[in-house]
Design a protein around this motif. Structure first.
Motif, PDB file in Angstrom:
ATOM      1  N   TRP A  47       0.832  -1.205   0.000  1.00 53.16           N
ATOM      2  CA  TRP A  47       0.000   0.000   0.000  1.00 53.16           C
ATOM      3  C   TRP A  47       0.869   1.260   0.000  1.00 53.16           C
ATOM      4  O   TRP A  47       0.616   2.207  -0.726  1.00 53.16           O
ATOM      5  CB  TRP A  47      -0.950   0.003   1.214  1.00 53.16           C
ATOM      6  CG  TRP A  47      -1.827   1.204   1.197  1.00 53.16           C
ATOM      7  CD1 TRP A  47      -2.990   1.369   0.506  1.00 53.16           C
ATOM      8  CD2 TRP A  47      -1.555   2.460   1.852  1.00 53.16           C
ATOM      9  NE1 TRP A  47      -3.484   2.642   0.693  1.00 53.16           N
ATOM     10  CE2 TRP A  47      -2.621   3.324   1.513  1.00 53.16           C
ATOM     11  CE3 TRP A  47      -0.537   2.927   2.677  1.00 53.16           C
ATOM     12  CZ2 TRP A  47      -2.693   4.636   1.987  1.00 53.16           C
ATOM     13  CZ3 TRP A  47      -0.595   4.235   3.142  1.00 53.16           C
ATOM     14  CH2 TRP A  47      -1.674   5.077   2.800  1.00 53.16           C
ATOM     15  N   HIS A  48       1.911   1.235   0.824  1.00 57.28           N
ATOM     16  CA  HIS A  48       2.783   2.411   0.912  1.00 57.28           C
ATOM     17  C   HIS A  48       3.486   2.696  -0.414  1.00 57.28           C
ATOM     18  O   HIS A  48       3.636   3.854  -0.808  1.00 57.28           O
ATOM     19  CB  HIS A  48       3.822   2.236   2.025  1.00 57.28           C
ATOM     20  CG  HIS A  48       3.276   2.592   3.376  1.00 57.28           C
ATOM     21  ND1 HIS A  48       2.903   3.877   3.720  1.00 57.28           N
ATOM     22  CD2 HIS A  48       3.004   1.836   4.456  1.00 57.28           C
ATOM     23  CE1 HIS A  48       2.432   3.899   4.953  1.00 57.28           C
ATOM     24  NE2 HIS A  48       2.478   2.668   5.430  1.00 57.28           N
ATOM     25  N   THR A  49       3.917   1.640  -1.103  1.00 58.00           N
ATOM     26  CA  THR A  49       4.574   1.842  -2.403  1.00 58.00           C
ATOM     27  C   THR A  49       3.603   2.474  -3.395  1.00 58.00           C
ATOM     28  O   THR A  49       3.932   3.452  -4.078  1.00 58.00           O
ATOM     29  CB  THR A  49       5.104   0.497  -2.952  1.00 58.00           C
ATOM     30  OG1 THR A  49       6.232   0.119  -2.167  1.00 58.00           O
ATOM     31  CG2 THR A  49       5.534   0.618  -4.401  1.00 58.00           C
ATOM     32  N   ALA A  50       2.394   1.931  -3.458  1.00 58.25           N
ATOM     33  CA  ALA A  50       1.398   2.478  -4.385  1.00 58.25           C
ATOM     34  C   ALA A  50       1.085   3.930  -4.032  1.00 58.25           C
ATOM     35  O   ALA A  50       0.990   4.802  -4.904  1.00 58.25           O
ATOM     36  CB  ALA A  50       0.134   1.630  -4.350  1.00 58.25           C
ATOM     37  N   ASP A  51       0.972   4.198  -2.743  1.00 52.70           N
ATOM     38  CA  ASP A  51       0.642   5.545  -2.284  1.00 52.70           C
ATOM     39  C   ASP A  51       1.772   6.521  -2.641  1.00 52.70           C
ATOM     40  O   ASP A  51       1.530   7.621  -3.135  1.00 52.70           O
ATOM     41  CB  ASP A  51       0.425   5.502  -0.760  1.00 52.70           C
ATOM     42  CG  ASP A  51      -0.104   6.818  -0.236  1.00 52.70           C
ATOM     43  OD1 ASP A  51      -1.113   7.310  -0.770  1.00 52.70           O
ATOM     44  OD2 ASP A  51       0.505   7.374   0.703  1.00 52.70           O
ATOM     45  N   ARG A  52       3.004   6.077  -2.402  1.00 52.19           N
ATOM     46  CA  ARG A  52       4.165   6.933  -2.672  1.00 52.19           C
ATOM     47  C   ARG A  52       4.258   7.292  -4.152  1.00 52.19           C
ATOM     48  O   ARG A  52       4.637   8.389  -4.528  1.00 52.19           O
ATOM     49  CB  ARG A  52       5.431   6.216  -2.211  1.00 52.19           C
ATOM     50  CG  ARG A  52       6.674   7.071  -2.134  1.00 52.19           C
ATOM     51  CD  ARG A  52       7.846   6.328  -1.494  1.00 52.19           C
ATOM     52  NE  ARG A  52       8.223   5.138  -2.219  1.00 52.19           N
ATOM     53  CZ  ARG A  52       8.002   3.895  -1.803  1.00 52.19           C
ATOM     54  NH1 ARG A  52       7.414   3.670  -0.650  1.00 52.19           N
ATOM     55  NH2 ARG A  52       8.362   2.869  -2.522  1.00 52.19           N
TER      56      ARG A  52
END
Ligand SMILES: [Zn+2]
Length: 259
Positions: A47-52
């Motif tokens: 999720w964090h990668t997609a968000d970033r």
């Protein structure tokens, strides 16, 4: 606007895949699958990668079928073994038909959104344990997706990509790393500037990577080889590209890999 699907688990391979797609000017819609992993750490990292990267992200909940299909160390109460990514140990981590399930759902998302393809990050090192990571499985599934979805081939099937000298045909299921080793992927991650500490590999899901389970050992070995190669090829002017990931035990892997 998204134009392909990427299966993003939050691990090194799939995170590098997302950066690789970006580098090829695609914008992936990221899908993560919750199939009842022992921990949700990977999913948080995904999720964090997609968000970033400001990418569309959906987590698909498969937990209602987990109890029906799984008897593996990834999803059950068995202890995760220490050690090298050896066949005996890793056979415990097979979730039956997992890639078929995830890729078919991802293909449905691709067809319904008129995306060009589904991308997934399996690699040659997976082949010996996981039959559904082998090229013949991916070829068969690509064929099935084309057969089962009229019109999809109009935008899905084109020859385009050259990656490290190998020509890939852009089938509905695109697996650019399928003939690559884990170290090749780690090297690609260094080339693309993927922050390695934003990826999660450890099967144990504690606060930091344990450094001792099969995936930690495999990860550390691959990153070390990639760093070595990067220095030899002067990727960072010959300087070490650091892995900022924190490991509880950063040296154990050397004792089981003869490096
Ligand atoms: Zn670990």
């Amino acid at each position: 606007m998204s134009n392909c699907v990427a299966i993003l688990s939050g691990g090194l391979d799939s995170t590098t895949l997302v950066y690789h797609l970006f580098n090829e000017d695609y914008i992936p819609h990221c899908l993560s699958f919750n199939y009842g992993q022992r921990h949700s750490k990977e999913l948080d990292f995904a999720w964090h990668t997609a968000d970033r990267l400001d990418l569309q992200f959906d987590e698909i909940d498969l937990t209602s079928i987990t109890g029906l299909i799984s008897n593996s160390a990834l999803t059950h109460g068995k202890e995760v073994p220490d050690g090298h990514y050896a066949e005996e140990n890793m056979k415990q981590t097979v979730v039956p038909n997992r890639n078929m399930i995830m890729l078919s759902i991802a293909a449905g998302v691709a067809v319904s959104n008129k995306y060009k393809f589904v991308a997934a990050g399996m690699h040659a090192g997976d082949h010996f344990v996981y039959p559904d990571c082998r090229p013949e499985f991916i070829d068969a599934l690509s064929e099935a997706v084309l057969t089962g979805n009229e019109g999809f081939h109009n935008f899905a099937k084109r020859e385009v990509q050259k990656f490290s000298g190998v020509v890939h045909y852009r089938e509905p299921i695109y697996t650019p790393f399928i003939h690559k080793t884990k170290a090749d992927i780690a090297y690609r991650a260094l080339e693309l500037g993927v922050p390695l500490d934003t990826t999660w590999s450890c099967y144990r899901g504690k606060d930091v990577h344990c450094g001792r389970c099969g995936t930690c050992v495999e990860r550390l070995e691959a990153i070390a080889e990639a760093q070595q190669r990067a220095m030899e090829t002067e990727l960072n002017n010959g300087n070490l590209i650091e892995d900022k990931t924190v490991y509880a035990d950063k040296e154990y892997w050397r004792t089981v890999t003869n490096v």
